[in-house]
Design an enzyme around this catalytic site. Sequence first.
Site, PDB file in Angstrom:
ATOM      1  N   SER A  62      -6.295   2.226  -7.211  1.00  0.00           N
ATOM      2  CA  SER A  62      -6.122   0.795  -7.451  1.00  0.00           C
ATOM      3  C   SER A  62      -5.936  -0.022  -6.177  1.00  0.00           C
ATOM      4  CB  SER A  62      -4.941   0.549  -8.397  1.00  0.00           C
ATOM      5  OG  SER A  62      -3.735   0.897  -7.765  1.00  0.00           O
ATOM      6  N   HIS A 101       1.219  -1.815  -5.004  1.00  0.00           N
ATOM      7  CA  HIS A 101       0.289  -2.943  -5.128  1.00  0.00           C
ATOM      8  C   HIS A 101       0.662  -4.062  -4.166  1.00  0.00           C
ATOM      9  CE1 HIS A 101      -1.469  -1.934  -9.373  1.00  0.00           C
ATOM     10  NE2 HIS A 101      -1.922  -1.141  -8.418  1.00  0.00           N
ATOM     11  N   ASP A 127      -0.835  -7.648 -12.365  1.00  0.00           N
ATOM     12  CA  ASP A 127      -0.084  -6.524 -12.937  1.00  0.00           C
ATOM     13  C   ASP A 127       0.789  -6.862 -14.138  1.00  0.00           C
ATOM     14  OD1 ASP A 127      -1.147  -4.842 -11.046  1.00  0.00           O
ATOM     15  OD2 ASP A 127       0.596  -4.902  -9.721  1.00  0.00           O
TER      16      ASP A 127
END
Length: 184
Positions: A62, A101, A127
């Site tokens: 990701s 992230h 998210d």
Amino acid sequence: MGVMESLGVDGLLSDVQRMDKRQFFFQVLSFGMIVSSALMIWKGLMVVTGSESPIVVVLSGSMEPAFHRGDLLFLTNQEEPVRVGEIVVFKIEGRDIPIVHRVIKLHEKNNGTVKFLTKGDNNSVDDRGLYAPGQLWLTKKDIVGRARGFLPYVGMITIYMNEYPNLKYGILGLLALYVLLHRE
């Protein structure tokens, strides 16, 4: 010649049986010292970095191209404010595994509290779907650390051992066999 003889297991078993209690005690003590040293190093890293988990492994794609699956990240967690563009590792209530992230948006309130929104570089949406039910923003308490450096692909060993548990036991068995065969 039997399988046991061809593998040398018979000789190994007789060596273990001949090992006196004193040798066995010192081998167990040596192993305990190695384990306790590793724990002390980990705890020391926690204190120095201010992070409950100073080293993490990227488990998914990701964050590509910034980080790839298997990259080993080094984290810190100082008191400085979180900024847009920063890569953070955070935990979500009800999930065991932290997420790596990037911060894409900040929300500052009049009382000085700051909330932020994250997104994986390789993901098409933010998210919010990953956060706990009803949670729209992250806060400072959700942060495990901030990425400060990395080693590419070093964490693949951890990923393989989690995906193939028998590999973990095989490696431990080989290490034990090595120690028994190379003792003085």
